[in-house]
Motif scaffolding. Structure first.
Motif, PDB file in Angstrom:
ATOM      1  N   GLN A  51      44.622  38.494  32.592  1.00 55.92           N
ATOM      2  CA  GLN A  51      44.965  38.946  33.939  1.00 55.92           C
ATOM      3  C   GLN A  51      43.691  39.260  34.730  1.00 55.92           C
ATOM      4  N   THR A  52      42.807  40.034  34.108  1.00 51.06           N
ATOM      5  CA  THR A  52      41.538  40.377  34.760  1.00 51.06           C
ATOM      6  C   THR A  52      40.746  39.125  35.098  1.00 51.06           C
ATOM      7  N   LEU A  53      40.699  38.193  34.163  1.00 53.13           N
ATOM      8  CA  LEU A  53      39.942  36.960  34.380  1.00 53.13           C
ATOM      9  C   LEU A  53      40.483  36.197  35.580  1.00 53.13           C
ATOM     10  N   SER A  54      41.806  36.175  35.688  1.00 58.62           N
ATOM     11  CA  SER A  54      42.410  35.389  36.763  1.00 58.62           C
ATOM     12  C   SER A  54      42.163  36.029  38.124  1.00 58.62           C
ATOM     13  N   GLU A  55      41.877  37.321  38.111  1.00 58.50           N
ATOM     14  CA  GLU A  55      41.645  38.029  39.374  1.00 58.50           C
ATOM     15  C   GLU A  55      40.168  38.096  39.738  1.00 58.50           C
ATOM     16  N   THR A  56      39.335  37.519  38.884  1.00 54.10           N
ATOM     17  CA  THR A  56      37.895  37.648  39.072  1.00 54.10           C
ATOM     18  C   THR A  56      37.271  36.286  39.378  1.00 54.10           C
ATOM     19  N   ALA A  57      36.439  36.260  40.379  1.00 57.60           N
ATOM     20  CA  ALA A  57      35.723  35.022  40.685  1.00 57.60           C
ATOM     21  C   ALA A  57      34.549  34.860  39.728  1.00 57.60           C
ATOM     22  N   ASN A  58      34.419  33.688  39.157  1.00 57.91           N
ATOM     23  CA  ASN A  58      33.324  33.390  38.244  1.00 57.91           C
ATOM     24  C   ASN A  58      33.154  34.434  37.133  1.00 57.91           C
TER      25      ASN A  58
END
Length: 297
Positions: A84-91
């Motif tokens: 979830q965090t990864l999907s909300e984070t750019a690069n």
RNA sequence: GCCUGGGUAGCUCAGUUGGUAGAGCAAUGGACUGAAAAUCCAUGUGUCGACGGUUCGAUUCCGCCUCCAGGCA
């Protein structure tokens, strides 16, 4: 239309994963995302080696020290929340030293039902009385396939399989399987791998540094905060040793020893489970080499 | 100087009523599907402190020397 890749920095403890991740994130204009289960907890910053503010280089760090010590986690749920965090984070630049939890993050675990705490505890109590061999025979009776995969002396896996059986009434081996292996689509990974001697020295230096930062005090603070009886939380290496007390130099030597053995297990896991991931020697190869292996121009 | 223990694997120690030795930890390699910083598997040629004696054979018995710890002077 191709999305920007995600990056994963893997490797043993004290290898310099975190500082490489900072550099990579800086190049990408991204953020560092924690994939390590122990570094996710609050109150264990020193002993689990969470990057200090001075080490973060002004790059956003997500998922460090965020969970209360009383929380319990598992690789699948933790993995989902990291995704979830990864999907909300750019690069995003993921950092982890835990192979099993990386499986969770990469969604490479079977979907298994949650086993009620009571069942787990009951099976553990049986193990204490009967020993692993007897439980292994029990498991062999209900799930020969799974039993054949687990050594009769391996209490933790035997208990897990039995608990899964008791919780579902079925065979654990029927619930497992069909998971993907390898580096998932859209990911670029690198294993940071110092030479063995260098790794041992890195571990020794890092343990000494962590002690200087107040590791022993941190362990006692966790105890004072009421987490002494909760051994699950004191499992991260070293805390129990500090609470047992004794000669600090002896404790340090023991921690260094255990950490070096742990680092070796991490290397075995990453290198043999994901042999296609390139490795980078932080002491012998330049940062540009690492970036090149990650496909960053 | 004398007495007592002790010198065996990288470390801590077992053991051999004389037939050249083994545990734990470490190390090295490996496994890994919710305890994972966890758990488990495999791998043991070491002048058994030195030298000499007895013996078919000594790490084991005897002598002598040496080193360490403690005690007595």
């Amino acid at each position: 239309m191709q999305n920007a890749p995600s990056y994963a920095i893997l490797g043993p403890t004290a290898s310099g994963k975190s500082s490489l991740a900072v550099e990579v994130a800086r190049r990408l204009g991204g953020a560092v995302v924690n994939g390590d289960p122990f570094q996710a907890f609050e109150g264990l910053a020193i002993g689990t080696g969470q990057p200090l503010e001075s080490e973060q280089g002004g790059i956003p760090h997500l998922g460090y020290g965020a969970l209360p010590l009383s929380a319990t986690i598992n690789p699948a749920d933790f993995g989902a929340s990291v995704r979830q965090t990864l999907s909300e984070t750019a690069n995003p630049v993921l950092v982890t030293g835990s192979g099993l939890y990386l499986r969770g993050i990469w969604n490479q675990l079977s979907e298994l039902p949650l086993v009620p705490e009571g069942i787990t505890e009951r099976v553990r109590a049986w193990e204490g009385v009967l020993g692993p061999r007897t439980l292994h025979r029990y498991l062999a009776a209900v799930d020969p396939l799974r039993a054949a995969q687990i050594h009769p002396h391996d209490p933790s896996r035997i208990q897990r399989a039995l608990a899964l059986h008791l919780a579902t009434g079925g065979r654990p081996s029927d619930l497992m399987g069909g998971v993907l292996r390898g580096v998932p689509e859209g990911w670029r990974a690198l294993v940071v791998l110092p030479a063995r001697d260098a790794m041992r020295q890195r571990v020794a230096r890092r343990v000494a540094w962590m002690i200087g930062k107040g590791w022993e005090e941190e362990a006692h603070a966790a105890l004072a905060a009421g987490h002494g009886a909760d051994l699950r939380r004191l499992r991260p290496l070293g805390y129990e040793l500090w609470l047992e007390g004794g000669d600090p130099h002896g404790v340090e030597a023991r921690i260094v020893q255990l950490t070096q053995a742990y680092a070796k297990r991490q290397v075995t896991f990453f290198c043999n489970q994901w042999p296609e991931i390139p490795v980078w020697d932080p002491d012998g190869e330049s940062l540009d080499v690492a970036l090149g292996k990650l496909g960053i121009a």
